[in-house]
Write an enzyme that holds these catalytic residues in place. Structure first.
Site, mmCIF file in Angstrom:
data_model
loop_
_atom_site.group_PDB
_atom_site.id
_atom_site.type_symbol
_atom_site.label_atom_id
_atom_site.label_comp_id
_atom_site.label_asym_id
_atom_site.label_seq_id
_atom_site.Cartn_x
_atom_site.Cartn_y
_atom_site.Cartn_z
ATOM 1 N N SER A 94 92.282 115.369 -21.784
ATOM 2 C CA SER A 94 91.110 116.158 -22.148
ATOM 3 C C SER A 94 91.322 116.829 -23.509
ATOM 4 O O SER A 94 91.537 116.129 -24.505
ATOM 5 C CB SER A 94 90.813 117.153 -21.030
ATOM 6 O OG SER A 94 89.500 117.650 -21.113
ATOM 7 N N LEU A 95 91.275 118.162 -23.601
ATOM 8 C CA LEU A 95 91.577 118.820 -24.880
ATOM 9 C C LEU A 95 92.965 118.430 -25.362
ATOM 10 O O LEU A 95 93.193 118.256 -26.569
ATOM 11 C CB LEU A 95 91.470 120.340 -24.735
ATOM 12 C CG LEU A 95 91.908 121.183 -25.934
ATOM 13 C CD1 LEU A 95 91.148 120.801 -27.201
ATOM 14 C CD2 LEU A 95 91.745 122.673 -25.638
ATOM 15 N N PHE A 156 83.248 124.556 -14.314
ATOM 16 C CA PHE A 156 84.006 123.592 -15.107
ATOM 17 C C PHE A 156 84.858 122.704 -14.207
ATOM 18 O O PHE A 156 84.927 121.481 -14.397
ATOM 19 C CB PHE A 156 84.883 124.340 -16.109
ATOM 20 C CG PHE A 156 85.543 123.462 -17.132
ATOM 21 C CD1 PHE A 156 84.808 122.871 -18.136
ATOM 22 C CD2 PHE A 156 86.916 123.231 -17.096
ATOM 23 C CE1 PHE A 156 85.416 122.058 -19.095
ATOM 24 C CE2 PHE A 156 87.536 122.431 -18.045
ATOM 25 C CZ PHE A 156 86.773 121.854 -19.044
ATOM 26 N N ALA A 158 84.249 122.004 -11.072
ATOM 27 C CA ALA A 158 83.332 121.135 -10.319
ATOM 28 C C ALA A 158 82.907 119.942 -11.154
ATOM 29 O O ALA A 158 82.819 118.804 -10.660
ATOM 30 C CB ALA A 158 82.121 121.937 -9.861
ATOM 31 N N LEU A 159 82.652 120.168 -12.444
ATOM 32 C CA LEU A 159 82.238 119.080 -13.331
ATOM 33 C C LEU A 159 83.365 118.060 -13.506
ATOM 34 O O LEU A 159 83.118 116.849 -13.537
ATOM 35 C CB LEU A 159 81.824 119.662 -14.684
ATOM 36 C CG LEU A 159 81.205 118.707 -15.698
ATOM 37 C CD1 LEU A 159 79.948 118.044 -15.138
ATOM 38 C CD2 LEU A 159 80.880 119.440 -16.990
ATOM 39 N N GLN A 160 84.599 118.545 -13.576
ATOM 40 C CA GLN A 160 85.730 117.623 -13.723
ATOM 41 C C GLN A 160 85.908 116.730 -12.500
ATOM 42 O O GLN A 160 86.453 115.624 -12.611
ATOM 43 C CB GLN A 160 87.018 118.413 -13.960
ATOM 44 C CG GLN A 160 87.075 119.139 -15.287
ATOM 45 C CD GLN A 160 88.429 119.740 -15.536
ATOM 46 O OE1 GLN A 160 89.405 119.013 -15.739
ATOM 47 N NE2 GLN A 160 88.530 121.051 -15.517
ATOM 48 N N ASP A 240 83.543 109.597 -14.936
ATOM 49 C CA ASP A 240 83.805 110.861 -15.624
ATOM 50 C C ASP A 240 82.491 111.494 -16.074
ATOM 51 O O ASP A 240 81.787 110.947 -16.927
ATOM 52 C CB ASP A 240 84.712 110.604 -16.829
ATOM 53 C CG ASP A 240 85.310 111.876 -17.408
ATOM 54 O OD1 ASP A 240 84.655 112.922 -17.333
ATOM 55 O OD2 ASP A 240 86.426 111.803 -17.952
ATOM 56 N N HIS A 268 87.093 112.973 -14.096
ATOM 57 C CA HIS A 268 87.835 113.470 -15.247
ATOM 58 C C HIS A 268 89.254 113.920 -14.885
ATOM 59 O O HIS A 268 90.108 114.006 -15.764
ATOM 60 C CB HIS A 268 87.061 114.660 -15.849
ATOM 61 C CG HIS A 268 87.545 115.099 -17.189
ATOM 62 N ND1 HIS A 268 87.276 114.395 -18.349
ATOM 63 C CD2 HIS A 268 88.281 116.189 -17.569
ATOM 64 C CE1 HIS A 268 87.820 115.029 -19.382
ATOM 65 N NE2 HIS A 268 88.446 116.108 -18.938
#
Length: 292
Positions: A94-95, A156, A158-160, A240, A268
């Site tokens: 990710s980052l 965040f 939950a989105l991953q 993702d 993700h």
């Protein structure tokens, strides 16, 4: 699915030296995590990298690492590069993947091979058609984190985990890997419910986590991609929701020596949900077992 390697021009001397150092698969594998997380997110993956020398690095201001008082990706990358052994196999998620790309380009002697988990060159979608999160979504994350960090982190996570068959289990595991201070934001007296308690004040400077969001919103590594000469393995989940797999295809096409492995039925959170599979692909990629 594998993206065919693109022909490359002459490789720089530092990159040649790094590649040579890795020829015997003795290179250290360095793991860089994502925003608001901690090196604990790599525990299962590290355990699956049998017989390898592995180092986990914390992002600036995360998990006790010294902060870098600048919301610039280059400054964060320089801080991480200082802790890398020469000719490392650098793995970023990710980052962490964006930072790894920058390190590979600007500190080529530090990186012999590059592995990007759920990576991209630009986090925010733009009018050129680059796949990513919409700018208004990223802006909302920045705004909401500044006022209610705990609630924003929950969204965040939950989105991953969207697209994961064992979504609840993966989300609980990710929550255990959050950097403890991430839920505090800038508020010295803010509780986990996001409420600022009486007598608590804000610090004058943004937290490292706010800086990290600013980096995600602003960074654009696309101009650097042609200068990354190291072999690159991209691992990306086809489900993702945070960073669409289309970004991985674009990234694989832009990098001189890249191959893409799409992991079906994954979101993700690859270091948690597909740790053993990621480790297997990494071991093959560095030559410890078969061919990638």
């Amino acid at each position: 699915m594998t993206a065919a390697p693109i022909e490359t021009p002459v490789v720089s001397a530092p990159a040649r030296a790094a590649a040579s150092a890795c020829a015997g698969v003795a290179a250290e594998i360095a793991l860089v995590h994502g925003w608001a997380m901690s090196p604990r997110v790599y525990a299962a993956l590290e355990a699956s990298l049998h017989g390898q020398v592995v180092r986990t690095l914390a992002l600036p201001g995360h998990e006790g690492a010294p902060p870098v008082r600048a919301a610039r990706l280059e400054d964060w990358a320089d801080a991480l590069a200082a802790g890398l052994a020469d000719a490392s196999v650098l793995v970023g998620w990710s980052l962490g993947a964006m930072l790894a790309l920058d390190i590979a380009c600007r500190h080529p002697h530090k990186v012999s091979r590059l592995v990007l988990l759920a990576g991209t060159a630009r986090f925010v979608a733009d009018d050129t058609g680059w796949p990513g999160l919409q700018a208004e979504v990223v802006d909302a994350f920045q705004r909401d984190y500044a006022s209610a960090p705990a609630a924003t982190l929950a969204r965040f996570l939950a989105l991953q985990c969207m697209g994961e068959p064992r979504r609840r289990v993966v989300q609980q595991a990710l929550a255990q890997c959050l950097s403890p201070s991430a839920q505090e934001g800038r508020c010295a007296g803010q509780a986990a419910d996001g409420v600022l308690r009486p007598g608590a004040g804000r610090s004058a400077a943004p937290s490292p986590f706010e800086d990290g969001l600013a980096i995600l919103a602003a960074a654009d590594l696309r101009p650097l991609l042609g200068g990354i000469r190291q072999p690159v393995l991209l691992l990306h989940g086809d489900q993702d929701a945070l960073m669409p797999v289309a970004a991985a295809y674009r990234l694989a096409q832009a990098l001189p020596q890249a191959r893409l492995q799409v992991l079906e039925g994954s979101g993700h959170a690859l270091p948690v949900s597909r740790a053993a599979d990621c480790a297997g692909h990494i071991l093959a990629f560095v030559g410890a077992r078969g061919d990638a």
